[in-house]
Motif scaffolding. Structure first.
Motif, PDB file in Angstrom:
ATOM      1  N   GLY A  90       0.790  -1.229   0.000  1.00  8.42           N
ATOM      2  CA  GLY A  90       0.000   0.000   0.000  1.00  8.42           C
ATOM      3  C   GLY A  90       0.820   1.275   0.000  1.00  8.42           C
ATOM      4  O   GLY A  90       0.430   2.263   0.609  1.00  8.42           O
ATOM      5  N   GLU A  91       1.930   1.275  -0.691  1.00  4.27           N
ATOM      6  CA  GLU A  91       2.809   2.452  -0.713  1.00  4.27           C
ATOM      7  C   GLU A  91       3.029   2.893  -2.152  1.00  4.27           C
ATOM      8  O   GLU A  91       3.483   2.114  -2.981  1.00  4.27           O
ATOM      9  CB  GLU A  91       4.158   2.064  -0.092  1.00  4.27           C
ATOM     10  N   GLY A  92       2.705   4.112  -2.471  1.00  4.44           N
ATOM     11  CA  GLY A  92       2.982   4.637  -3.805  1.00  4.44           C
ATOM     12  C   GLY A  92       1.742   4.759  -4.658  1.00  4.44           C
ATOM     13  O   GLY A  92       0.629   4.978  -4.166  1.00  4.44           O
ATOM     14  N   ARG A  93       1.950   4.577  -5.957  1.00  2.00           N
ATOM     15  CA  ARG A  93       0.871   4.750  -6.919  1.00  2.00           C
ATOM     16  C   ARG A  93       1.097   3.853  -8.129  1.00  2.00           C
ATOM     17  O   ARG A  93       2.226   3.459  -8.415  1.00  2.00           O
ATOM     18  CB  ARG A  93       0.761   6.203  -7.339  1.00  2.00           C
ATOM     19  N   VAL A  94       0.013   3.556  -8.820  1.00  2.00           N
ATOM     20  CA  VAL A  94       0.074   2.775 -10.053  1.00  2.00           C
ATOM     21  C   VAL A  94      -0.132   3.764 -11.199  1.00  2.00           C
ATOM     22  O   VAL A  94      -1.052   4.591 -11.157  1.00  2.00           O
ATOM     23  CB  VAL A  94      -1.023   1.688 -10.075  1.00  2.00           C
ATOM     24  N   VAL A  95       0.726   3.696 -12.205  1.00  2.49           N
ATOM     25  CA  VAL A  95       0.654   4.607 -13.341  1.00  2.49           C
ATOM     26  C   VAL A  95       0.429   3.788 -14.617  1.00  2.49           C
ATOM     27  O   VAL A  95       1.195   2.873 -14.906  1.00  2.49           O
ATOM     28  CB  VAL A  95       1.940   5.450 -13.480  1.00  2.49           C
ATOM     29  N   PHE A  96      -0.636   4.129 -15.335  1.00  2.20           N
ATOM     30  CA  PHE A  96      -0.973   3.480 -16.603  1.00  2.20           C
ATOM     31  C   PHE A  96      -0.608   4.432 -17.732  1.00  2.20           C
ATOM     32  O   PHE A  96      -1.003   5.599 -17.707  1.00  2.20           O
ATOM     33  CB  PHE A  96      -2.475   3.183 -16.675  1.00  2.20           C
TER      34      PHE A  96
END
Length: 146
Positions: free
Chosen positions: A48-54
């Protein structure tokens, strides 16, 4: 007295207003989109750390979803979801917090970003994560290895 010039100007204004009204109603067609949710894990545990980038491969447009503490995410875009098509995906740390302009003028800088996300997953070219978005509901789970 109405002259030919005045009559032409009035008709031109009326026609221009009509064209603008029609153009405003129809607008360009919206791209097909799909809802995107999912979960990121590392070693089988929620991450649960950070972000997902598409990154949309057709347009290079990026969409970002922050990770919740349980590793889940939901992509929200102005279009209502991700554009239908192929995407490369990366898991990245959150950007550093913004520094107050007064503090910045004093030479204060953001602390370096420390993250447990392995470097390989931070870049589109090396993450190995690729998805195809379809209209409707999409669930994408990403497993990172240490």
């Amino acid at each position: 007295m109405i002259t030919k010039t005045n009559r032409f100007a009035k008709l031109s204004s009326l026609f221009a207003g009509f064209v603008l009204a029609i153009a405003g109603c129809s607008g360009p067609p919206q791209p097909a989109v799909g809802d995107a949710t999912g979960k990121v894990t590392m070693g089988g545990n929620p991450f649960g750390e950070g972000r997902v980038v598409f990154k949309d491969l057709a347009t290079s447009i990026e969409a970002v979803a922050d990770l919740k503490p349980d590793g889940t995410f939901q992509v929200i875009t102005p279009e209502g979801g991700l554009r239908v098509g192929k995407c490369d995906v990366a898991v990245q740390p959150l950007p550093p917090a913004a520094i107050d302009p007064i503090e910045s003028a004093k030479g204060v800088t953001s602390p370096p970003v420390i993250s447990k996300i392995p470097q390989v997953y931070r870049e589109f070219a090396t993450s190995g994560f690729k998805v195809t978005v379809v209209e409707g509901t999409n669930n994408f789970d990403f497993e990172m290895k240490r």
